[in-house]
Write a protein that holds these residues in place. Sequence first.
Motif, PDB file in Angstrom:
ATOM      1  N   THR A  71     111.127  83.824   2.253  1.00 12.93           N
ATOM      2  CA  THR A  71     111.970  83.690   3.035  1.00 12.93           C
ATOM      3  C   THR A  71     111.638  84.258   3.543  1.00 12.93           C
ATOM      4  N   THR A  72     112.478  85.884   3.562  1.00 15.87           N
ATOM      5  CA  THR A  72     111.743  87.049   4.727  1.00 15.87           C
ATOM      6  C   THR A  72     110.847  86.513   5.741  1.00 15.87           C
ATOM      7  N   ARG A  73     109.258  86.153   5.200  1.00 19.59           N
ATOM      8  CA  ARG A  73     108.730  86.462   6.341  1.00 19.59           C
ATOM      9  C   ARG A  73     108.510  85.217   6.859  1.00 19.59           C
ATOM     10  N   GLY A  98     115.366  76.222   4.698  1.00 23.43           N
ATOM     11  CA  GLY A  98     115.330  76.318   6.119  1.00 23.43           C
ATOM     12  C   GLY A  98     116.155  77.158   5.506  1.00 23.43           C
ATOM     13  N   GLY A  99     117.711  76.738   5.048  1.00 26.00           N
ATOM     14  CA  GLY A  99     118.652  77.111   5.134  1.00 26.00           C
ATOM     15  C   GLY A  99     119.319  79.265   4.892  1.00 26.00           C
ATOM     16  N   ARG A 100     118.137  78.870   3.863  1.00 23.32           N
ATOM     17  CA  ARG A 100     117.791  80.320   3.251  1.00 23.32           C
ATOM     18  C   ARG A 100     117.231  81.815   4.277  1.00 23.32           C
ATOM     19  N   VAL A 101     116.163  80.404   5.013  1.00 27.01           N
ATOM     20  CA  VAL A 101     115.844  81.630   5.976  1.00 27.01           C
ATOM     21  C   VAL A 101     116.507  81.563   6.933  1.00 27.01           C
ATOM     22  N   ALA A 102     116.690  81.092   7.513  1.00 31.77           N
ATOM     23  CA  ALA A 102     118.035  81.076   8.250  1.00 31.77           C
ATOM     24  C   ALA A 102     119.554  82.146   8.338  1.00 31.77           C
ATOM     25  N   GLN A 103     119.710  82.409   6.834  1.00 30.78           N
ATOM     26  CA  GLN A 103     120.276  83.433   6.842  1.00 30.78           C
ATOM     27  C   GLN A 103     119.786  85.321   6.931  1.00 30.78           C
ATOM     28  N   ARG A 115     125.053  79.628  17.866  1.00 29.67           N
ATOM     29  CA  ARG A 115     125.408  78.961  16.313  1.00 29.67           C
ATOM     30  C   ARG A 115     124.441  78.682  15.238  1.00 29.67           C
ATOM     31  N   LEU A 116     125.728  78.906  14.245  1.00 33.93           N
ATOM     32  CA  LEU A 116     124.602  78.992  13.002  1.00 33.93           C
ATOM     33  C   LEU A 116     124.387  77.823  11.851  1.00 33.93           C
ATOM     34  N   VAL A 117     124.141  76.990  11.395  1.00 29.15           N
ATOM     35  CA  VAL A 117     124.653  75.270  10.550  1.00 29.15           C
ATOM     36  C   VAL A 117     123.781  76.036   9.500  1.00 29.15           C
ATOM     37  N   LEU A 118     124.077  76.288   8.031  1.00 30.19           N
ATOM     38  CA  LEU A 118     123.987  76.396   6.225  1.00 30.19           C
ATOM     39  C   LEU A 118     123.828  74.971   6.164  1.00 30.19           C
ATOM     40  N   LEU A 196     123.600  91.222   2.723  1.00 35.51           N
ATOM     41  CA  LEU A 196     123.839  91.243   4.104  1.00 35.51           C
ATOM     42  C   LEU A 196     123.610  89.774   4.807  1.00 35.51           C
ATOM     43  N   LEU A 197     124.458  88.782   3.757  1.00 37.86           N
ATOM     44  CA  LEU A 197     125.503  88.112   4.574  1.00 37.86           C
ATOM     45  C   LEU A 197     126.248  88.532   5.495  1.00 37.86           C
ATOM     46  N   PRO A 198     127.409  89.130   4.816  1.00 45.52           N
ATOM     47  CA  PRO A 198     128.352  89.735   5.974  1.00 45.52           C
ATOM     48  C   PRO A 198     128.317  90.219   7.121  1.00 45.52           C
ATOM     49  N   ASP A 199     126.657  90.551   6.775  1.00 47.22           N
ATOM     50  CA  ASP A 199     126.061  91.171   8.768  1.00 47.22           C
ATOM     51  C   ASP A 199     125.206  89.962   9.222  1.00 47.22           C
ATOM     52  N   ILE A 200     126.057  88.746   9.152  1.00 47.16           N
ATOM     53  CA  ILE A 200     126.024  87.899   9.978  1.00 47.16           C
ATOM     54  C   ILE A 200     126.692  87.404  10.821  1.00 47.16           C
TER      55      ILE A 200
END
Length: 269
Positions: A71-73, A98-103, A115-118, A196-200
């Motif tokens: 997912t990082t790649r 795709g939501g995992r990648v978006a994170q 703006r982000l939609v997961l 890393l979620l709190p970094d969003i």
Amino acid sequence: MATARASDGAAIHYDVRGDGERSLLLLAGQSNDHRWWDSVRADFDARFRTIAVDWRGTGASDKPADDSYSTTRFADDALAVLDDLGIARTHLYGTSMGGRVAQWLAAGHPDRVDRLVLGCTSPGGRHGFERNGAVIRSLTQPDRDAARRALLELMYTPGWLATHPGPHYTVGDPGMTPHARSGHLKASRRHDSWDLLPDIAAPTLVVHGTDDKLSPAANATLIAGRIADARAELIDGARHAYFEEFRAVASPLVVEFLEGRGPARSAYS
């Protein structure tokens, strides 16, 4: 279709539609290409310049026979697409894998995401809520026709399937190599973005169907609780492909959020 070059040289194909002033990057689910969005994309093309990606291993993108599936790649590949288009900042909508990648993309490159939609996704790792054993067994049974039917019923309600015979572009790209398909599965299984979620920093909308057994709905409130400016919306009765079957609810909800409109609290939960 156009082509971007990833940092490792892989060709990543993408499709651009619409002529809105703001861009919207659309990220599909595991083992799927840009056609994942076909049934609902017109809802966004009228307002945004939409970009949908063929993940490496799918569609017209390269299918490396190596271990470059994660997912990082995939997030780096998506960033390469934005760079190829000269887009400095975009709205981002990722569903399932795709939501995992978006994170990763939103956490690692906050300057690139407006703006982000997961949707129907998970943080993975030890904190995420995973599908149960019965679901796993239904998808891995030796009868491939039965396994495909099981996947369809995890995506959509039986009533909807009875009146929508397909084709269904949410159940995997049939042109994938076995290696690429395995790589996508491993990428999803190994995903863990909890820390890393709190970094969003982007305002975030988390959308999920209440009846999603492929990625349990408890993940929605879990993710929203880790992001400072986030809210969760649960669509009653929806399964994994909420965005398609419950289009009449989901698309306006997402558009209103991306345009900075809509309720401060959940209207559909």
